[in-house]
Design a protein around this motif. Structure first.
Motif, short mmCIF file in Angstrom:
data_model
loop_
_atom_site.label_atom_id
_atom_site.label_comp_id
_atom_site.label_asym_id
_atom_site.label_seq_id
_atom_site.Cartn_x
_atom_site.Cartn_y
_atom_site.Cartn_z
N ALA A 14 -28.25 -22.88 15.15
CA ALA A 14 -27.10 -22.14 14.65
C ALA A 14 -25.89 -23.07 14.52
O ALA A 14 -25.64 -23.90 15.40
CB ALA A 14 -26.78 -20.97 15.57
N GLY A 15 -25.19 -22.91 13.40
CA GLY A 15 -24.05 -23.77 13.12
C GLY A 15 -24.41 -24.99 12.30
O GLY A 15 -23.51 -25.69 11.80
N GLY A 16 -25.68 -25.24 12.15
CA GLY A 16 -26.14 -26.40 11.40
C GLY A 16 -26.19 -26.15 9.90
O GLY A 16 -25.78 -25.09 9.41
N SER A 17 -26.72 -27.14 9.18
CA SER A 17 -26.77 -27.08 7.73
C SER A 17 -28.16 -27.45 7.22
O SER A 17 -28.90 -28.20 7.87
CB SER A 17 -25.76 -28.06 7.13
N ARG A 66 -19.97 -19.95 3.06
CA ARG A 66 -20.89 -20.78 3.84
C ARG A 66 -21.93 -21.48 2.95
O ARG A 66 -22.34 -22.60 3.24
CB ARG A 66 -21.62 -19.94 4.89
N ASN A 83 -24.34 -24.02 4.95
CA ASN A 83 -23.59 -24.51 6.11
C ASN A 83 -23.33 -23.37 7.08
O ASN A 83 -23.47 -22.19 6.73
CB ASN A 83 -22.26 -25.11 5.66
N SER A 84 -22.97 -23.74 8.29
CA SER A 84 -22.65 -22.74 9.33
C SER A 84 -23.75 -21.68 9.43
O SER A 84 -23.49 -20.48 9.44
CB SER A 84 -21.31 -22.07 9.03
N LEU A 85 -24.98 -22.14 9.49
CA LEU A 85 -26.11 -21.23 9.50
C LEU A 85 -26.12 -20.36 10.75
O LEU A 85 -25.74 -20.79 11.84
CB LEU A 85 -27.41 -22.01 9.37
N LYS A 86 -26.60 -19.13 10.55
CA LYS A 86 -26.68 -18.15 11.62
C LYS A 86 -28.13 -17.72 11.79
O LYS A 86 -28.92 -17.80 10.83
CB LYS A 86 -25.83 -16.92 11.26
N ASP A 89 -29.69 -15.73 9.09
CA ASP A 89 -30.07 -16.38 7.83
C ASP A 89 -31.56 -16.74 7.80
O ASP A 89 -32.06 -17.18 6.77
CB ASP A 89 -29.24 -17.65 7.63
N SER A 116 -30.93 -19.72 17.81
CA SER A 116 -29.64 -19.43 18.46
C SER A 116 -29.41 -20.32 19.66
O SER A 116 -30.30 -21.03 20.11
CB SER A 116 -29.59 -17.96 18.87
#
Length: 116
Positions: A14-17, A66, A83-86, A89, A116
């Motif tokens: 999470a938060g990665g791209s 994002r 970007n800013s993957l959750k 997604d 996560s």
């Protein structure tokens, strides 16, 4: 025959791209619109982002700010920068194209998993 081949999926925190790429057989300008859809387990396939022949872009509300869709006419590719993957997604991502006869074409899909 139209072929769409996706690449670039994978596992990310999470938060990665990640950057997805869709390579089309032949010119992408023979399509009225191209884009990305995704399908999570137990859910319907849903629009993520599209780009028209004229360059107009559209995004699902959940990814606005994002994700960015782009195209490279020299390479006949349409990319999706994520970007800013959750974790939400997480899904199989499909490349889509609609040609001038309004026929829909799909790639085989690429898995994106966000931990996560």
């Amino acid at each position: 025959q139209v072929q769409l081949v996706e690449s670039g999926g994978g596992l990310v925190q999470a938060g990665g791209s990640l950057r997805l790429s869709c390579a089309a057989s032949g010119s992408i300008f023979r399509f009225n619109v191209m884009g990305w859809y995704r399908q999570a387990p137990g859910k319907q396939r849903a629009l993520v982002a599209t780009i028209t022949r004229g360059g107009s872009m559209n995004y699902a509300d959940s990814v606005k700010g994002r994700f960015t869709i782009s195209r490279d006419s020299a390479k006949n590719t349409v990319d999706l920068q994520m970007n800013s993957l959750k974790p939400e997604d997480t899904a199989t991502y499909y490349c889509h194209a609609r040609d001038t006869w309004l026929d829909n074409h799909w790639g085989q899909g690429t898995q994106v998993t966000v931990s996560s």
